[in-house]
Write a protein that holds these residues in place. Structure first.
Motif, PDB file in Angstrom:
ATOM      1  N   GLU A  43       0.826  -1.210   0.000  1.00  0.00           N
ATOM      2  CA  GLU A  43       0.000   0.000   0.000  1.00  0.00           C
ATOM      3  C   GLU A  43       0.861   1.262   0.000  1.00  0.00           C
ATOM      4  OE1 GLU A  43      -3.229   0.340  -0.461  1.00  0.00           O
ATOM      5  OE2 GLU A  43      -3.416  -1.835  -0.635  1.00  0.00           O
ATOM      6  N   MET A  44       1.970   1.233   0.730  1.00  0.00           N
ATOM      7  CA  MET A  44       2.874   2.378   0.768  1.00  0.00           C
ATOM      8  C   MET A  44       3.433   2.669  -0.637  1.00  0.00           C
ATOM      9  SD  MET A  44       6.540   2.773   2.703  1.00  0.00           S
ATOM     10  CE  MET A  44       7.286   1.564   1.622  1.00  0.00           C
ATOM     11  N   TYR A  45       3.882   1.620  -1.328  1.00  0.00           N
ATOM     12  CA  TYR A  45       4.430   1.817  -2.670  1.00  0.00           C
ATOM     13  C   TYR A  45       3.351   2.201  -3.677  1.00  0.00           C
ATOM     14  CZ  TYR A  45       9.142   0.545  -1.468  1.00  0.00           C
ATOM     15  OH  TYR A  45      10.394   0.551  -0.934  1.00  0.00           O
ATOM     16  N   LEU A  46       2.133   1.707  -3.493  1.00  0.00           N
ATOM     17  CA  LEU A  46       1.037   2.121  -4.371  1.00  0.00           C
ATOM     18  C   LEU A  46       0.727   3.603  -4.200  1.00  0.00           C
ATOM     19  CD1 LEU A  46      -1.324  -0.968  -4.139  1.00  0.00           C
ATOM     20  CD2 LEU A  46      -0.214  -0.099  -6.194  1.00  0.00           C
ATOM     21  N   LEU A  66       2.752   2.393 -13.548  1.00  0.00           N
ATOM     22  CA  LEU A  66       2.510   2.267 -12.103  1.00  0.00           C
ATOM     23  C   LEU A  66       2.879   0.880 -11.611  1.00  0.00           C
ATOM     24  CD1 LEU A  66       1.598   3.630  -9.561  1.00  0.00           C
ATOM     25  CD2 LEU A  66      -0.758   3.136 -10.176  1.00  0.00           C
ATOM     26  N   GLY A  67       2.507  -0.139 -12.381  1.00  0.00           N
ATOM     27  CA  GLY A  67       2.855  -1.507 -11.995  1.00  0.00           C
ATOM     28  C   GLY A  67       4.364  -1.715 -11.934  1.00  0.00           C
ATOM     29  N   LEU A  68       5.068  -1.211 -12.935  1.00  0.00           N
ATOM     30  CA  LEU A  68       6.530  -1.342 -12.936  1.00  0.00           C
ATOM     31  C   LEU A  68       7.171  -0.542 -11.817  1.00  0.00           C
ATOM     32  CD1 LEU A  68       7.244  -1.270 -16.764  1.00  0.00           C
ATOM     33  CD2 LEU A  68       7.439  -3.239 -15.215  1.00  0.00           C
ATOM     34  N   PHE A  69       6.594   0.645 -11.528  1.00  0.00           N
ATOM     35  CA  PHE A  69       7.109   1.468 -10.428  1.00  0.00           C
ATOM     36  C   PHE A  69       7.045   0.682  -9.119  1.00  0.00           C
ATOM     37  CE2 PHE A  69       6.724   4.372  -6.938  1.00  0.00           C
ATOM     38  CZ  PHE A  69       7.620   5.391  -7.224  1.00  0.00           C
ATOM     39  N   VAL A  70       5.899   0.066  -8.861  1.00  0.00           N
ATOM     40  CA  VAL A  70       5.723  -0.672  -7.608  1.00  0.00           C
ATOM     41  C   VAL A  70       6.588  -1.925  -7.596  1.00  0.00           C
ATOM     42  CG1 VAL A  70       4.053  -1.926  -6.176  1.00  0.00           C
ATOM     43  CG2 VAL A  70       3.399   0.239  -7.254  1.00  0.00           C
TER      44      VAL A  70
END
Length: 72
Positions: A43-46, A66-70
């Protein structure tokens, strides 16, 4: 006027609204992380990803970004 020129030059702005992308979406796209990352950390990374990867800038590729970022 200077602020607008500076903003355009720095590619700032374009906040807009970003659609929801929740932990279930991430884990569906990246099943290798199921049971590996604690829910609070995910949740923090999202939240961080939502602040950094904006749909207004990434357009149709924002979910991938966003998926790659997380994931990374």
């Amino acid at each position: 006027m200077w602020a607008r020129i500076e903003s355009n030059a720095a590619n700032l702005g374009g906040d807009g609204d970003t659609p929801a992308y929740i932990s279930g979406d991430f884990l569906e796209e990246y099943p290798q992380f199921v049971g590996v990352i604690p829910e609070g950390v995910l949740e923090m990374y999202l939240k961080l990803g939502h602040a950094c990867v904006r749909e207004a800038r990434w357009c149709e590729m924002w979910r991938v970004g966003l998926g790659l970022f997380v994931a990374h």
